[in-house]
Design a protein around this motif. Structure first.
Motif, short mmCIF file in Angstrom:
data_model
loop_
_atom_site.label_atom_id
_atom_site.label_comp_id
_atom_site.label_asym_id
_atom_site.label_seq_id
_atom_site.Cartn_x
_atom_site.Cartn_y
_atom_site.Cartn_z
N ALA A 1 0.81 -1.22 0.00
CA ALA A 1 0.00 0.00 0.00
C ALA A 1 0.85 1.27 0.00
O ALA A 1 0.46 2.28 0.58
CB ALA A 1 -0.99 0.00 1.16
N ARG A 2 1.99 1.23 -0.66
CA ARG A 2 2.87 2.39 -0.82
C ARG A 2 3.13 3.12 0.52
O ARG A 2 2.76 4.27 0.70
CB ARG A 2 2.27 3.36 -1.83
CG ARG A 2 2.19 2.79 -3.22
CD ARG A 2 1.56 3.79 -4.18
NE ARG A 2 1.68 3.37 -5.55
CZ ARG A 2 0.80 2.59 -6.17
NH1 ARG A 2 -0.23 2.13 -5.53
NH2 ARG A 2 0.97 2.27 -7.43
N PRO A 3 3.77 2.41 1.47
CA PRO A 3 3.98 3.03 2.78
C PRO A 3 4.95 4.20 2.70
O PRO A 3 5.83 4.25 1.84
CB PRO A 3 4.56 1.89 3.61
CG PRO A 3 5.17 0.97 2.61
CD PRO A 3 4.33 1.08 1.38
N ASP A 4 4.81 5.14 3.65
CA ASP A 4 5.72 6.28 3.70
C ASP A 4 7.02 5.87 4.39
O ASP A 4 7.18 4.74 4.85
CB ASP A 4 5.06 7.47 4.41
CG ASP A 4 4.70 7.15 5.85
OD1 ASP A 4 4.83 5.98 6.25
OD2 ASP A 4 4.28 8.07 6.56
N THR A 5 7.97 6.78 4.47
CA THR A 5 9.29 6.45 4.99
C THR A 5 9.25 6.06 6.46
O THR A 5 10.02 5.22 6.91
CB THR A 5 10.26 7.62 4.79
OG1 THR A 5 9.67 8.80 5.36
CG2 THR A 5 10.53 7.86 3.33
#
Length: 154
Positions: free
Chosen positions: A94-98
């Protein structure tokens, strides 16, 4: 909100969740854990990008590797294709953030370190037994206990 922990402090989270579910039309009596097949199907649907990246990229990597071209030509292409697998994993997650990635990598590093140290500890037992036997005091010639001399043997 309901406050009923006995002394008037805190929130009854279970009661609040139950009330929210009932107000949303969810029948609590109908709730059940999905079957194993349904859970696996949901996992596969969620991992479509990862599975697709692996299915398309691994044969391409094999083809590049088996082409017989020099390593200077195949290694950059192989690394680039492996990056597509990483991109598929990132999309499936789910395109995680940094921040999320940092926590996941920290958890992975911790789990890897613990598993590795367990393996090393399990496999080093013979060495530890020999070391303890060598360090154990032994009766010496005439004057009590001494340690063996590592140069002379005993």
């Amino acid at each position: 909100m309901n406050i009923n922990d006995g002394n008037g402090q805190g929130i009854d989270w279970d009661g609040e969740l139950t009330a929210l579910m009932e107000s949303s039309g969810i029948d609590l009596a109908q709730l059940a854990q999905p079957s194993r097949a349904r859970r696996i199907g949901r996992w596969i649907i969620g991992a479509r990008a990862e599975i697709g990246a692996v299915v398309l990229t691994v044969p391409a990597i094999w083809l590049v590797d088996a082409s017989g071209a020099p390593a200077a030509a195949t290694v950059p292409l192989t690394v680039w294709l492996t990056g597509w697998i990483g991109y598929g994993i990132w999309v499936s997650a789910a395109r995680p953030d940094t921040s999320t990635l940092a926590h996941q990598f920290a958890d992975l590093a911790t789990a890897t370190y613990r598993a590795g140290s367990r393996q090393v500890f399990e496999r080093s037992r013979p060495v530890r037994v020999r070391w303890r036997a060598w360090r154990a005091p032994r009766p010496g010639p005439g004057h009590g206990l001494t340690h063996p001399d590592p140069v002379k043997g005993m």
